[in-house]
Motif scaffolding. Structure first.
Motif, PDB file in Angstrom:
ATOM      1  N   GLY A   4       0.816  -1.213   0.000  1.00 53.62           N
ATOM      2  CA  GLY A   4       0.000   0.000   0.000  1.00 53.62           C
ATOM      3  C   GLY A   4       0.847   1.259   0.000  1.00 53.62           C
ATOM      4  O   GLY A   4       0.564   2.215  -0.732  1.00 53.62           O
ATOM      5  N   ARG A   7       2.443   1.743  -3.415  1.00 56.19           N
ATOM      6  CA  ARG A   7       1.504   2.241  -4.427  1.00 56.19           C
ATOM      7  C   ARG A   7       1.163   3.707  -4.198  1.00 56.19           C
ATOM      8  O   ARG A   7       1.046   4.469  -5.159  1.00 56.19           O
ATOM      9  CB  ARG A   7       0.253   1.387  -4.438  1.00 56.19           C
ATOM     10  CG  ARG A   7       0.543   0.040  -5.036  1.00 56.19           C
ATOM     11  CD  ARG A   7      -0.684  -0.745  -5.295  1.00 56.19           C
ATOM     12  NE  ARG A   7      -0.277  -2.010  -5.931  1.00 56.19           N
ATOM     13  CZ  ARG A   7      -1.100  -2.795  -6.535  1.00 56.19           C
ATOM     14  NH1 ARG A   7      -2.365  -2.505  -6.615  1.00 56.19           N
ATOM     15  NH2 ARG A   7      -0.658  -3.910  -7.082  1.00 56.19           N
ATOM     16  N   ILE A   8       1.032   4.122  -2.945  1.00 55.89           N
ATOM     17  CA  ILE A   8       0.773   5.536  -2.667  1.00 55.89           C
ATOM     18  C   ILE A   8       1.963   6.381  -3.131  1.00 55.89           C
ATOM     19  O   ILE A   8       1.808   7.422  -3.759  1.00 55.89           O
ATOM     20  CB  ILE A   8       0.474   5.751  -1.176  1.00 55.89           C
ATOM     21  CG1 ILE A   8      -0.893   5.160  -0.831  1.00 55.89           C
ATOM     22  CG2 ILE A   8       0.510   7.230  -0.812  1.00 55.89           C
ATOM     23  CD1 ILE A   8      -1.196   5.130   0.650  1.00 55.89           C
TER      24      ILE A   8
END
Length: 84
Positions: A4, A7-8
């Motif tokens: 996560g 991806r951010i």
């Protein structure tokens, strides 16, 4: 959680690269002449590299040992004296 955060970070990188590229296309660098043209060119190349890096973080390559989805694994070549 690592996926996560990666991806951010990749989305932030792509947006930053697009922002710099948009500024170069629509902003004041059109007036840059002489040696500043090289700075403009370097910024454009850097923004494309940032976009590519962000996409690479978002879609990491699969390991080489695994066959891609939909592809059959390559057969191993026959050794000496083997049938093939």
């Amino acid at each position: 959680m690592q996926s996560g955060l990666r991806r951010i970070g990749s989305v932030v990188m792509v947006l930053a690269g697009v922002a710099v590229a948009s500024w170069l296309v629509f902003g004041p660098p059109h007036d840059w002449e002489g040696s500043m043209r090289w700075v403009r060119w370097a910024l454009a190349a850097m923004s494309l590299g940032i976009i590519r890096g962000g996409v690479h973080l978002f879609f990491p390559e699969k390991s080489e040992g695994h066959a891609r989805e939909g592809e059959a694994a390559e057969p191993e070549p026959a050794g000496p004296g083997g049938s093939g």
